[in-house]
Design an enzyme around this catalytic site. Sequence first.
Site, PDB file in Angstrom:
ATOM      1  N   GLY A  15       0.773  -1.230   0.000  1.00  0.00           N
ATOM      2  CA  GLY A  15       0.000   0.000   0.000  1.00  0.00           C
ATOM      3  C   GLY A  15       0.802   1.276   0.000  1.00  0.00           C
ATOM      4  O   GLY A  15       0.270   2.335  -0.351  1.00  0.00           O
ATOM      5  N   ASP A  16       2.075   1.213   0.401  1.00  0.00           N
ATOM      6  CA  ASP A  16       2.934   2.405   0.391  1.00  0.00           C
ATOM      7  C   ASP A  16       4.359   1.978   0.066  1.00  0.00           C
ATOM      8  O   ASP A  16       5.299   2.275   0.792  1.00  0.00           O
ATOM      9  CB  ASP A  16       2.863   3.123   1.740  1.00  0.00           C
ATOM     10  CG  ASP A  16       3.468   4.533   1.688  1.00  0.00           C
ATOM     11  OD1 ASP A  16       3.734   5.023   0.570  1.00  0.00           O
ATOM     12  OD2 ASP A  16       3.668   5.127   2.759  1.00  0.00           O
ATOM     13  N   PHE A  17       4.500   1.297  -1.079  1.00  0.00           N
ATOM     14  CA  PHE A  17       5.749   0.637  -1.429  1.00  0.00           C
ATOM     15  C   PHE A  17       6.680   1.608  -2.148  1.00  0.00           C
ATOM     16  O   PHE A  17       7.066   1.417  -3.304  1.00  0.00           O
ATOM     17  CB  PHE A  17       5.450  -0.585  -2.296  1.00  0.00           C
ATOM     18  CG  PHE A  17       6.570  -1.585  -2.349  1.00  0.00           C
ATOM     19  CD1 PHE A  17       6.795  -2.448  -1.289  1.00  0.00           C
ATOM     20  CD2 PHE A  17       7.386  -1.677  -3.460  1.00  0.00           C
ATOM     21  CE1 PHE A  17       7.823  -3.389  -1.336  1.00  0.00           C
ATOM     22  CE2 PHE A  17       8.417  -2.611  -3.521  1.00  0.00           C
ATOM     23  CZ  PHE A  17       8.632  -3.464  -2.463  1.00  0.00           C
ATOM     24  N   ASN A  18       7.045   2.680  -1.451  1.00  0.00           N
ATOM     25  CA  ASN A  18       7.995   3.640  -2.003  1.00  0.00           C
ATOM     26  C   ASN A  18       9.394   3.287  -1.516  1.00  0.00           C
ATOM     27  O   ASN A  18       9.560   2.616  -0.485  1.00  0.00           O
ATOM     28  CB  ASN A  18       7.593   5.066  -1.630  1.00  0.00           C
ATOM     29  CG  ASN A  18       7.839   5.386  -0.174  1.00  0.00           C
ATOM     30  OD1 ASN A  18       8.977   5.579   0.257  1.00  0.00           O
ATOM     31  ND2 ASN A  18       6.764   5.439   0.621  1.00  0.00           N
TER      32      ASN A  18
ATOM     33  N   GLN B  77       4.852   3.369  -7.030  1.00  0.00           N
ATOM     34  CA  GLN B  77       5.722   4.275  -6.271  1.00  0.00           C
ATOM     35  C   GLN B  77       7.197   3.936  -6.463  1.00  0.00           C
ATOM     36  O   GLN B  77       8.040   4.828  -6.484  1.00  0.00           O
ATOM     37  CB  GLN B  77       5.353   4.235  -4.789  1.00  0.00           C
ATOM     38  CG  GLN B  77       4.016   4.905  -4.474  1.00  0.00           C
ATOM     39  CD  GLN B  77       3.626   4.684  -3.040  1.00  0.00           C
ATOM     40  OE1 GLN B  77       3.428   3.549  -2.610  1.00  0.00           O
ATOM     41  NE2 GLN B  77       3.509   5.752  -2.273  1.00  0.00           N
TER      42      GLN B  77
END
Length: 359
Positions: free
Chosen positions: A247-250, A280
């Site tokens: 979900g926030d794979f930066n 991301q």
Amino acid sequence: MPRGAGRALPGGGSQPSFQVGQRGRAGVCGAYRPGRGRAVRIPVVVPPWLRAARDASADGISWLDRLPELIGAACDRWWLEVNGPPYKGGVCGWVAPVSRADGSPAVLKVTWPHPEAAQEPAALRCWGGRGAIRVLEEDRAAWTMLLEPCLPGTPLRDANLPVERGLEIGANLLNALWSESAHLPRGHGFDSMAETCDRWADVAAGRARRYGDVLAGLGVDLGVLDLGIELLRSLPGSAGRHVLVHGDFNPGNLLAAQRSPFLAIDPKPLVGDPAYDPWQLVAQLGWPIRREDAATLVWERIRRLSDLLDLVPERVAAWGVARDVEGGLWAASAGDPGKGAKWIRSAMLVAPLLDGRPG
């Protein structure tokens, strides 16, 4: 236990309760120093970047007021010593290195309560250390976790690795996360991507109506706003498989570790289309969007990751448009239309890739 009372420590002595100092400066935390058998006092500092992010709301201010007490309670409960300043950059939680009673290192994370973080501990437990850090202890009511450390902890974005290697590292982690969560049990409790993106699309549509003219004046193609909102609604329902996405794979959330080259932290989990996760990494690893040959570079990265992840490249590109439009409209609503326009111009660059061709 009355304030100021202590409890016995192994080897004698007592552990003082946490004493709250002036808000925003420092408190004093009683914590067991491993191997010494005596109480110590640890200064607890609220870093300025965390204060600036949370001082804007009544809930945030209230949480900041309670933060020293929450840290002290965790130290008391799990016999911890805070042995370093908070890690830089986090704006939704206080995160710092600690030592456990046996001297082993760990990381204490006290999260500002917000919906996106509610299922982080459950996701980390679901993955069981495959591709992500492990949870050692959890106090759900206090939004507090004790985590395994990532050492040396260098983010992938700062690791000075070739882009190709960075993409391979990211793909290996995503494959590990997705394979571990491919067969979630009934009643797993994680949020549905389809339902979440429907809500986001409703909010984004309202923001497009409110801020569209401002963004158009900054060079934004309003048709791309419509496209991004439509994709937010349609993509989750057309997915061929469902996994627990990070979900926030930066690349700032991928840290160099010892038991694995890198591990993922700070998930914002959803159950749905795996093609949601790679964008991301594509967009933020070396920031190719800023290059003159951005369209070609982005398409090459999408195709490479899609090969490594067994995804359809046009679908990864479509999620790039959807997520950049949603993010750009959020930035405009938060008072920064210039930043929002930059985000949406990224979506404008990616939109032609939905047909499998650079712009």
